[in-house]
Design an enzyme around this catalytic site. Structure first.
Site, PDB file in Angstrom:
ATOM      1  N   ASP A 192       0.831  -1.201   0.000  1.00 33.89           N
ATOM      2  CA  ASP A 192       0.000   0.000   0.000  1.00 33.89           C
ATOM      3  C   ASP A 192       0.870   1.257   0.000  1.00 33.89           C
ATOM      4  OD1 ASP A 192      -3.028  -1.096   0.925  1.00 33.89           O
ATOM      5  OD2 ASP A 192      -1.321  -2.344   1.472  1.00 33.89           O
ATOM      6  N   ASP A 223      -1.438  -2.622  -4.090  1.00 34.37           N
ATOM      7  CA  ASP A 223      -1.802  -1.208  -3.978  1.00 34.37           C
ATOM      8  C   ASP A 223      -0.571  -0.344  -4.228  1.00 34.37           C
ATOM      9  OD1 ASP A 223      -4.324  -2.051  -3.517  1.00 34.37           O
ATOM     10  OD2 ASP A 223      -4.533  -1.167  -1.529  1.00 34.37           O
ATOM     11  N   HIS A 237      -2.456  -9.805  -1.365  1.00 30.02           N
ATOM     12  CA  HIS A 237      -2.791  -8.491  -0.830  1.00 30.02           C
ATOM     13  C   HIS A 237      -3.633  -8.514   0.448  1.00 30.02           C
ATOM     14  CE1 HIS A 237      -3.155  -4.210  -0.829  1.00 30.02           C
ATOM     15  NE2 HIS A 237      -4.471  -4.237  -1.014  1.00 30.02           N
ATOM     16  N   HIS A 262     -11.397  -4.105   6.682  1.00 26.80           N
ATOM     17  CA  HIS A 262     -11.239  -5.322   5.876  1.00 26.80           C
ATOM     18  C   HIS A 262     -11.255  -6.595   6.721  1.00 26.80           C
ATOM     19  CE1 HIS A 262     -10.318  -2.496   2.755  1.00 26.80           C
ATOM     20  NE2 HIS A 262      -9.224  -2.090   3.354  1.00 26.80           N
ATOM     21  N   HIS A 303      -3.017  -4.288   2.381  1.00 28.97           N
ATOM     22  CA  HIS A 303      -4.454  -3.991   2.412  1.00 28.97           C
ATOM     23  C   HIS A 303      -4.894  -3.263   3.677  1.00 28.97           C
ATOM     24  CE1 HIS A 303      -8.286  -4.224   0.522  1.00 28.97           C
ATOM     25  NE2 HIS A 303      -8.817  -5.145   1.303  1.00 28.97           N
ATOM     26  N   VAL A 304      -4.571  -3.805   4.846  1.00 30.20           N
ATOM     27  CA  VAL A 304      -4.843  -3.117   6.102  1.00 30.20           C
ATOM     28  C   VAL A 304      -3.693  -2.140   6.353  1.00 30.20           C
ATOM     29  CG1 VAL A 304      -5.118  -3.377   8.593  1.00 30.20           C
ATOM     30  CG2 VAL A 304      -6.148  -5.046   7.031  1.00 30.20           C
ATOM     31  N   HIS A 305      -4.041  -0.875   6.578  1.00 31.79           N
ATOM     32  CA  HIS A 305      -3.026   0.175   6.655  1.00 31.79           C
ATOM     33  C   HIS A 305      -2.457   0.274   8.069  1.00 31.79           C
ATOM     34  CE1 HIS A 305      -5.463   2.004   3.114  1.00 31.79           C
ATOM     35  NE2 HIS A 305      -4.698   0.993   2.738  1.00 31.79           N
TER      36      HIS A 305
END
Length: 532
Positions: free
Chosen positions: A202, A229, A359, A369, A396-398
């Site tokens: 990301d 991402d 991802h 998510h 995916h998870v920030h």
């Protein structure tokens, strides 16, 4: 890796971080997974260091086109399936965006790389292929896009662990790049590994991205693993207006900006990418993944895959499996059949380490998510466990999260370590809410992700959260979680020990925020694979 001596490092931790007790030193040393499973730890959010996720503006000189005519730009290196081959990619010519666009002709510019070992004449030459992709929309008022000419050239017959120099372009124009360098991977073997593998997800193109990349460059990786991402071009409308809400328009020039910004790194350090949801980028005719599949070179054919969305490669004694979460992963599908064949052909005497990446995480405790990829877990977890995958990387998870060894939501000494590193610098801010905290458990009906047709995250029927969708406290499989921008480094030391280090952007580059030795135990965890 240039860390402080151990005693000094411990002292600094005690001085700088007195409010936390999350660093576990076993007998004064870096902990290992053999000392686990570890009690779950949550580091409180330090809002003073979060910063604003502000995108780099179009006017930033690092994003502007500085070449002329058909001179190469956005140069990158990626690996083939084995050490003796790499891909060189670049773009020539200018993109076009608007209502009236005419694609460039790829046949007008040759795809040539001249190269040789460092300090030797560049007497080798390889040619490749070129293409142009379009991003087209059926709705009136949306601006269409056509790329510059994208070139991919595969170099073969390379020596292992060797520094090469190269130039790419079309020597007949002439339009050649400056000389750049890359180092090949070591030959596959149980005592042969790249020194450092950087892992980040990301990334986007924000000021947080620049901090991440600056830290990453200082740590001198041999390989960059980018777990989805990439440019976040779909956070913009086609007219270039930033929206920062996920939608089906994209501003494709952000891809070109990203390629220019990243060139100083990825023209020298091979980058291996797997798609995220921001790479779906739907367009007219139900086309998807056009930019992702066109801009990067993938060792799909070399690894027996029919798609750029899933493939594998070796880096020394590590076999990497890159899986697609936004394409079919059912047991009857092409990806599963390919994966089963690929894993069956892994010789753990040659590549002892087996690492997988995709991802969206299976094991994440953040509200964002949460259990979104459960269908994928249901289909694929058994085969990854059966073949003894050691580590899984996700984005995916920030935020950052590292698991204990886990299989089917249960602690298992032979399960993989799952590491989420979706904290590269994206424009959507950090994720800070945890699903096990009061009021944060999402409704299952809201957890269907992008391009996902099914929902599988039903209530548990057994185990630690029987009858529930969320835990009431941080699950025991979650060892460490913290919301902060950063990147990770994997350093495989031998066939059983690998050092994992997570660095935060706000710390000194050589300061480890989370660090652990991941230890393989092939004697107690037999796997189904060749050579064992």
């Amino acid at each position: 890796m240039g860390l402080f001596p151990l005693a000094t490092e411990v002292a600094l931790l005690l001085v700088l971080l007195p409010q936390y007790s999350f660093f576990t030193f076993v007998h004064g040393e870096i902990p290992t997974t053999l000392d686990g499973p570890f009690k779950p730890v949550t580091v409180p959010v330090d809002t003073s260091f979060r910063g604003n996720a502000v995108d780099l503006p179009d006017s930033d000189p690092r994003l502007r086109r500085i070449v002329k005519g058909f001179e190469p730009e956005q140069i990158s290196v990626s690996l083939s399936a084995t050490h003796d081959s790499v891909w060189i990619s670049w773009i020539t010519g200018e993109f076009q965006i608007g209502d009236d666009i005419t694609p460039l002709d790829p046949d007008t510019v040759a795809s040539v790389v001249v190269y040789g070992r460092y300090e030797y004449p560049m007497t080798n030459q390889s040619t490749g292929y070129s293409l142009v992709y379009n991003q087209l929309y059926e709705l009136e008022g949306l601006q269409n896009y056509t790329s510059g000419i994208i070139h991919h050239v595969r170099l073969t017959g390379l020596m292992p662990n060797t520094l090469y120099q190269y130039q790419c372009g079309d020597p007949s124009i002439p339009a050649m790049s400056d000389v750049s360098y890359f180092q090949t991977m070591p030959v596959s073997g149980p005592e042969s590994y790249p020194s450092r593998i950087a892992v980040v997800g990301d990334l986007g193109l924000t000021y947080n991205t620049t901090s991440t990349v600056d830290h990453l460059l200082i740590n001198h990786p041999d390989l960059l693993l980018l777990v989805g991402d990439v440019s976040d071009a779909n956070l913009y409308f086609t007219n270039g207006t930033a929206d920062h809400c996920f939608h089906e328009q994209t501003y494709q020039p952000r891809w070109d900006y990203w390629g220019r910004y990243m060139q100083p790194l990825v023209s020298k350090v091979p980058v291996m990418v797997v798609e995220g949801d921001h790479e779906i980028e739907k367009q007219a005719g139900n086309q998807m993944f056009a930019a992702y599949s066109s801009r990067f070179a993938f060792p799909s054919e070399e690894s027996g895959s029919s798609s750029s969305l899933f493939y594998s490669f070796n880096a020394g004694g590590i076999h990497f499996v890159m899986l697609g979460a936004y394409t079919s992963y059912e047991k009857s599908g092409d990806q599963y059949n390919w994966l089963e064949l690929d894993l069956a052909n892994v010789d753990r005497n040659v590549t002892p380490w087996l690492v997988a990446a995709w991802h969206p995480p299976w094991y994440s405790t953040y509200t964002a998510h949460y259990r979104e990829a459960e269908c994928m877990r249901v289909e694929l977890e058994d085969i990854l466990y059966e073949y003894g995958v050691d580590i899984v990387f996700n984005g995916h998870v920030h935020a950052y999260e590292r698991s204990n060894r886990v299989y089917n939501y249960t602690l298992d000494p032979c399960g993989p370590i799952y590491i989420t590193v979706g904290d590269g610098g994206n424009g959507e801010m950090m994720d800070i809410a945890h699903s096990d905290e009061p009021g944060n458990c999402p409704q299952p009906s809201t957890m269907l992700g992008q391009n996902m047709e099914y929902f599988c995250a039903f209530n548990f029927t057994s185990g630690p959260a029987a009858g529930k969708f969320c835990w009431d406290e941080q699950p025991e499989y979650s060892a460490y979680r913290e919301s902060s921008f950063g990147h990770g480094l994997l350093e495989v030391r031998n066939e059983t020990h690998a050092l994992w280090t997570w660095h935060r952007n706000q710390d000194l580059y050589n300061h480890a925020r989370d660090q652990i030795y991941i230890v393989r135990q092939p004697d107690i965890c037999p796997v189904k694979a060749n050579g064992t």
